[in-house]
Write a protein that holds these residues in place. Sequence first.
Motif, PDB file in Angstrom:
ATOM      1  N   ILE B  26       0.840  -1.210   0.000  1.00  0.00           N
ATOM      2  CA  ILE B  26       0.000   0.000   0.000  1.00  0.00           C
ATOM      3  C   ILE B  26       0.876   1.261   0.000  1.00  0.00           C
ATOM      4  N   ILE B  27       1.875   1.264   0.891  1.00  0.00           N
ATOM      5  CA  ILE B  27       2.754   2.451   0.993  1.00  0.00           C
ATOM      6  C   ILE B  27       3.456   2.707  -0.328  1.00  0.00           C
ATOM      7  N   ALA B  28       3.942   1.630  -0.973  1.00  0.00           N
ATOM      8  CA  ALA B  28       4.659   1.787  -2.238  1.00  0.00           C
ATOM      9  C   ALA B  28       3.721   2.249  -3.350  1.00  0.00           C
ATOM     10  N   ARG B  29       2.544   1.650  -3.399  1.00  0.00           N
ATOM     11  CA  ARG B  29       1.573   1.997  -4.457  1.00  0.00           C
ATOM     12  C   ARG B  29       1.073   3.446  -4.313  1.00  0.00           C
ATOM     13  N   LEU B  30       0.881   3.903  -3.107  1.00  0.00           N
ATOM     14  CA  LEU B  30       0.371   5.256  -2.878  1.00  0.00           C
ATOM     15  C   LEU B  30       1.485   6.312  -2.861  1.00  0.00           C
ATOM     16  N   ASN B  31       2.730   5.841  -3.121  1.00  0.00           N
ATOM     17  CA  ASN B  31       3.896   6.750  -3.111  1.00  0.00           C
ATOM     18  C   ASN B  31       3.990   7.544  -1.811  1.00  0.00           C
ATOM     19  N   LEU B  32       3.824   6.871  -0.726  1.00  0.00           N
ATOM     20  CA  LEU B  32       3.858   7.544   0.580  1.00  0.00           C
ATOM     21  C   LEU B  32       5.286   7.748   1.088  1.00  0.00           C
ATOM     22  N   THR B  33       6.251   7.264   0.325  1.00  0.00           N
ATOM     23  CA  THR B  33       7.640   7.445   0.752  1.00  0.00           C
ATOM     24  C   THR B  33       8.119   8.835   0.359  1.00  0.00           C
ATOM     25  N   PRO B  34       9.011   9.421   1.173  1.00  0.00           N
ATOM     26  CA  PRO B  34       9.403  10.808   0.897  1.00  0.00           C
ATOM     27  C   PRO B  34      10.322  10.940  -0.317  1.00  0.00           C
ATOM     28  N   GLY B  35      10.195  12.066  -1.048  1.00  0.00           N
ATOM     29  CA  GLY B  35      11.053  12.541  -2.129  1.00  0.00           C
ATOM     30  C   GLY B  35      11.625  11.494  -3.056  1.00  0.00           C
ATOM     31  N   GLN B  36      12.991  11.371  -3.034  1.00  0.00           N
ATOM     32  CA  GLN B  36      13.670  10.496  -3.986  1.00  0.00           C
ATOM     33  C   GLN B  36      13.774   9.064  -3.489  1.00  0.00           C
ATOM     34  N   PHE B  37      13.098   8.789  -2.415  1.00  0.00           N
ATOM     35  CA  PHE B  37      13.186   7.475  -1.814  1.00  0.00           C
ATOM     36  C   PHE B  37      12.375   6.478  -2.641  1.00  0.00           C
ATOM     37  N   SER B  38      13.057   5.782  -3.566  1.00  0.00           N
ATOM     38  CA  SER B  38      12.374   4.862  -4.463  1.00  0.00           C
ATOM     39  C   SER B  38      12.077   3.554  -3.742  1.00  0.00           C
ATOM     40  N   PHE B  39      10.857   3.136  -3.813  1.00  0.00           N
ATOM     41  CA  PHE B  39      10.441   1.994  -3.008  1.00  0.00           C
ATOM     42  C   PHE B  39       9.441   1.145  -3.801  1.00  0.00           C
ATOM     43  N   PRO B  40       9.924   0.074  -4.441  1.00  0.00           N
ATOM     44  CA  PRO B  40       9.016  -0.724  -5.278  1.00  0.00           C
ATOM     45  C   PRO B  40       8.035  -1.522  -4.419  1.00  0.00           C
ATOM     46  N   PRO B  41       6.814  -1.697  -4.910  1.00  0.00           N
ATOM     47  CA  PRO B  41       5.853  -2.509  -4.148  1.00  0.00           C
ATOM     48  C   PRO B  41       6.306  -3.970  -4.083  1.00  0.00           C
ATOM     49  N   PHE B  42       5.729  -4.679  -3.118  1.00  0.00           N
ATOM     50  CA  PHE B  42       6.104  -6.088  -2.899  1.00  0.00           C
ATOM     51  C   PHE B  42       5.825  -6.913  -4.159  1.00  0.00           C
ATOM     52  N   SER B  43       4.700  -6.612  -4.818  1.00  0.00           N
ATOM     53  CA  SER B  43       4.335  -7.396  -6.007  1.00  0.00           C
ATOM     54  C   SER B  43       5.392  -7.226  -7.109  1.00  0.00           C
ATOM     55  N   THR B  44       5.918  -6.017  -7.248  1.00  0.00           N
ATOM     56  CA  THR B  44       6.955  -5.774  -8.264  1.00  0.00           C
ATOM     57  C   THR B  44       8.216  -6.575  -7.936  1.00  0.00           C
ATOM     58  N   VAL B  45       8.540  -6.588  -6.643  1.00  0.00           N
ATOM     59  CA  VAL B  45       9.724  -7.340  -6.197  1.00  0.00           C
ATOM     60  C   VAL B  45       9.532  -8.820  -6.520  1.00  0.00           C
ATOM     61  N   MET B  46       8.318  -9.321  -6.286  1.00  0.00           N
ATOM     62  CA  MET B  46       8.057 -10.731  -6.544  1.00  0.00           C
ATOM     63  C   MET B  46       8.126 -11.050  -8.045  1.00  0.00           C
ATOM     64  N   VAL B  47       7.654 -10.109  -8.847  1.00  0.00           N
ATOM     65  CA  VAL B  47       7.734 -10.295 -10.303  1.00  0.00           C
ATOM     66  C   VAL B  47       9.198 -10.364 -10.724  1.00  0.00           C
ATOM     67  N   GLU B  48       9.992  -9.477 -10.158  1.00  0.00           N
ATOM     68  CA  GLU B  48      11.420  -9.472 -10.478  1.00  0.00           C
ATOM     69  C   GLU B  48      12.101 -10.750  -9.971  1.00  0.00           C
ATOM     70  N   PHE B  49      11.635 -11.204  -8.825  1.00  0.00           N
ATOM     71  CA  PHE B  49      12.150 -12.462  -8.264  1.00  0.00           C
ATOM     72  C   PHE B  49      11.922 -13.584  -9.283  1.00  0.00           C
ATOM     73  N   TYR B  50      10.684 -13.617  -9.819  1.00  0.00           N
ATOM     74  CA  TYR B  50      10.343 -14.648 -10.802  1.00  0.00           C
ATOM     75  C   TYR B  50      11.218 -14.499 -12.050  1.00  0.00           C
ATOM     76  N   ASN B  51      11.356 -13.243 -12.540  1.00  0.00           N
ATOM     77  CA  ASN B  51      12.156 -13.005 -13.753  1.00  0.00           C
ATOM     78  C   ASN B  51      13.604 -13.453 -13.574  1.00  0.00           C
ATOM     79  N   LEU B  52      14.165 -13.089 -12.404  1.00  0.00           N
ATOM     80  CA  LEU B  52      15.560 -13.464 -12.122  1.00  0.00           C
ATOM     81  C   LEU B  52      15.700 -14.980 -12.018  1.00  0.00           C
TER      82      LEU B  52
END
Lengths: 270, 254
Positions: B26-52
């Motif tokens: 939720i935090i990642a999707r709503l961009n609740l992280t401050p400024g340049q703090f890039s924070f991918p959502p869990f689902s994106t991480v899991m997709v990348e996990f699968y790709n890797l």
Amino acid sequence: MPSIKLEKICKYICRDVELEISDRELLVLLGPSGAGKTTLLNIIAGLTDYEGSVLFDRQRVDKLPASKREVGYLFQDLFLFPHLDVSANIAYGLKAQKSSHDGIKERVAELLQLMKIDHLAERYPRKLSGGEKQRVALARALALSPRVLLLDEPLSSLDTQTAKYLRTELKQLQRKLGITTIYVTHDLAEAEEMADRIAVIQEGQLQQVGKPEEVFFSLRPLPEPGAGCYGGQLRHDEHHPPRRRQPRPPYRSLSPRHIRFRGQATGPRG
Amino acid sequence: MWNSLKRLKPGWGIVPVLVFLALWEIIARLNLTPGQFSFPPFSTVMVEFYNLAASGVLGDNFFASLTRVLIGFCAGSIAGLVVGTAMGWMEKLDKALHPIVSLLYPIPALGWLPLLMLWIGINEMLPITIIFICSFFPVLYNTVTGIKNVDKDYIRVARTLGASDIKILTTVVMPLALPNIFTGFRLEAGMAWRVIIAAEMVAIPTGIGALMMKAESLIRIDIIIVCLIVLAVMCLSFEKIFEFLENKMTARWR
């Protein structure tokens, strides 16, 4: 079973201890804590170096290590191996001596039956009661059919009822097996109940050796009223002082329970 | 309320993890992280996990790290166990080696890296040696402590029962020292993974640590998080394996 002889034994507090124990006899080594009782047992077992000689059946065993003296030793705190179940504890010595598998099995079964602990064979020591632990430790000490059995205050950690019951059993067992035994205690009542003979030890020196009745009734009054003693080493409990100028015969009614050692400490070890 | 929480079945332990993952998403999707703090959502991480995983990149790097850890850890632990047993059992050897061990033990495993890079060079032996050092000293230390802590009266009892020194060592002392020895194994099993990642990040071009460094240069936070998840799972798994073995070998009598 051998007779045991100690000749001029010196170690720590023990000085020139001379003692003979007959074949099949149960000798109680009686004395206060720190008197050298456990030291003497360790010497007989070969667990410590010493000056003087220990003879089993007139044969010197001084150069034999503990593992070759064929002594069964029941330590005060028992020290059952916690990682082995009851059967394995009893079998430990037999395995160490490389007895045959069938021989070990047979002997363990025999001892489990003798000590009435068949039902505990697969239990680990942490799940045993004090009395059960005592029986297992005794079975383990007897497994190798030792020439001599050394018991170091074996019942001191038990409640009075269990200790009394086990004392009777222990005495019967000793008679049945006919094994020369040294039983260490600082409890006079226990000594009176168990002993064929009693050896009184204090500050590393044997004060008196004799039959229980000889030891307990060979009291002699000291000049000071109320400061009676026996063997010159034990004195009456403050609550039971002897009467002034009382003639010798009345002392015969004195029970060991009314006597304690001068300066007796509270710790159980000898 | 606390009592009712305590009565919950063990399976309910997964609930806080699910809540954490949901919050992360939720935090990642709503961009609740401050400024340049890039924070991918869990689902994106899991997709990348699968790709890797599907491309084999993750597998290759993971097995490179795993092989190093296994070789270094096994060698270090066995050596630590042997030397520790000898030191714990033989007082003279302990007195002779204790000062050296005391001097070397406090040095962090990664502290050896510059020296080993010069001595060994940058090759497969470098991370393995680091892991060896990382495992050797703690296992040695815990083995010595475990053996020395065995009550001497057990040894005396065994002696009166006719056991030889070697029999006493193998059948009484070592089993009773096992809890201490396993503490050493357990601590170092997790530590070995932490150290290998650090070593790979600094000096080795393959492995999970190296993959993390490549991801960092490409600003691929999702890949870095995938690597961190793999690292966390492996640390935990290794520790749990030793916990299981320890329970298997000592729970009956402890």
